[in-house]
Design an enzyme around this catalytic site. Structure first.
Site, mmCIF file in Angstrom:
data_model
loop_
_atom_site.group_PDB
_atom_site.id
_atom_site.type_symbol
_atom_site.label_atom_id
_atom_site.label_comp_id
_atom_site.label_asym_id
_atom_site.label_seq_id
_atom_site.Cartn_x
_atom_site.Cartn_y
_atom_site.Cartn_z
ATOM 1 N N HIS A 197 134.236 45.960 29.526
ATOM 2 C CA HIS A 197 133.046 45.615 29.266
ATOM 3 C C HIS A 197 132.423 44.826 27.600
ATOM 4 C CE1 HIS A 197 130.927 47.313 33.276
ATOM 5 N NE2 HIS A 197 132.334 46.751 33.009
ATOM 6 N N GLU A 247 130.375 45.396 25.566
ATOM 7 C CA GLU A 247 130.306 46.976 24.251
ATOM 8 C C GLU A 247 131.251 47.403 24.405
ATOM 9 O OE1 GLU A 247 128.934 45.718 27.475
ATOM 10 O OE2 GLU A 247 126.594 45.621 27.664
ATOM 11 N N CYS A 285 125.333 48.533 31.022
ATOM 12 C CA CYS A 285 125.962 49.359 32.003
ATOM 13 C C CYS A 285 125.958 51.036 32.233
ATOM 14 C CB CYS A 285 127.020 48.756 32.816
ATOM 15 S SG CYS A 285 128.413 49.283 32.307
ATOM 16 N N CYS A 317 128.480 51.149 29.565
ATOM 17 C CA CYS A 317 128.413 51.167 28.296
ATOM 18 C C CYS A 317 127.242 51.710 27.812
ATOM 19 C CB CYS A 317 128.256 49.731 28.179
ATOM 20 S SG CYS A 317 129.501 48.782 28.747
#
Ligand SMILES: Nc1nc2[nH]cnc2c(=O)[nH]1
Length: 159
Positions: free
Chosen positions: A56, A58, A86, A89
């Site tokens: 992801h 991040e 999310c 993260c």
């Protein structure tokens, strides 16, 4: 107070979300990490192109920033992300300990385009035996012996 710099950094995170999407790297998410007013790392989602479900935006940016700082913590850093993190993260962010997170889209906006994290939040709230993915407890005592050793380990680096 939101400054012109904040606006510039969130704009860059949004730019990265589009760049990643347009280059078929993964979903439309971008992030930048700033320390002392300078960008030290950037990332965009690379899940589908790298076959890495943890890639992801991040997480990609956190990994780069930690490498850059040669540290497992993002002391005094600020994360700017194109979307509210999310649960994965969020976990990574709390372990990395930046001082703030700025986000553009909300998790409701993400859900609208098919990135709905609800199923994860729901799972966290459930008792372990009721989760959709089976979690089976096995050999706890053996596992705990290593934990015991950690408690008295010399030169242990806590985090
Ligand atoms: N914030 C955020 N949410 C996501 N949902 C799916 N992928 C991502 C991502 O890279 N960042």
């Amino acid at each position: 107070m939101i400054t012109e710099k904040d606006k510039q950094f969130i704009k860059r995170a949004i730019e990265l979300s589009e760049k990643g999407m347009d280059s078929h790297a993964g979903g439309p998410f971008g992030a930048v990490i700033v320390k002392n007013g300078e960008i030290i790392a950037e990332g965009f989602n690379q899940v589908t192109s790298s076959n890495d479900p943890t890639a992801h935006a991040e997480v990609v940016a956190i990994r780069k920033a930690c490498k850059q700082l040669d540290s497992f913590q993002l002391d005094d850093c600020i994360i700017y992300t194109s979307c509210e993190p999310c649960p994965m993260c969020l976990g990574a962010i709390y372990w990395a300990r930046p001082k703030a997170v700025y986000y553009a889209c909300t998790k409701e906006d993400a859900a609208e385009i098919g990135f709905d994290d609800h199923f994860i939040y729901d799972e966290i709230d459930k008792n372990i035996e009721n989760r959709n993915i089976k979690f089976i407890n096995l050999d706890r005592e053996e596992g705990r012996k290593v934990f015991k050793k950690w408690e008295t380990k010399k030169g242990r680096v806590d985090y």
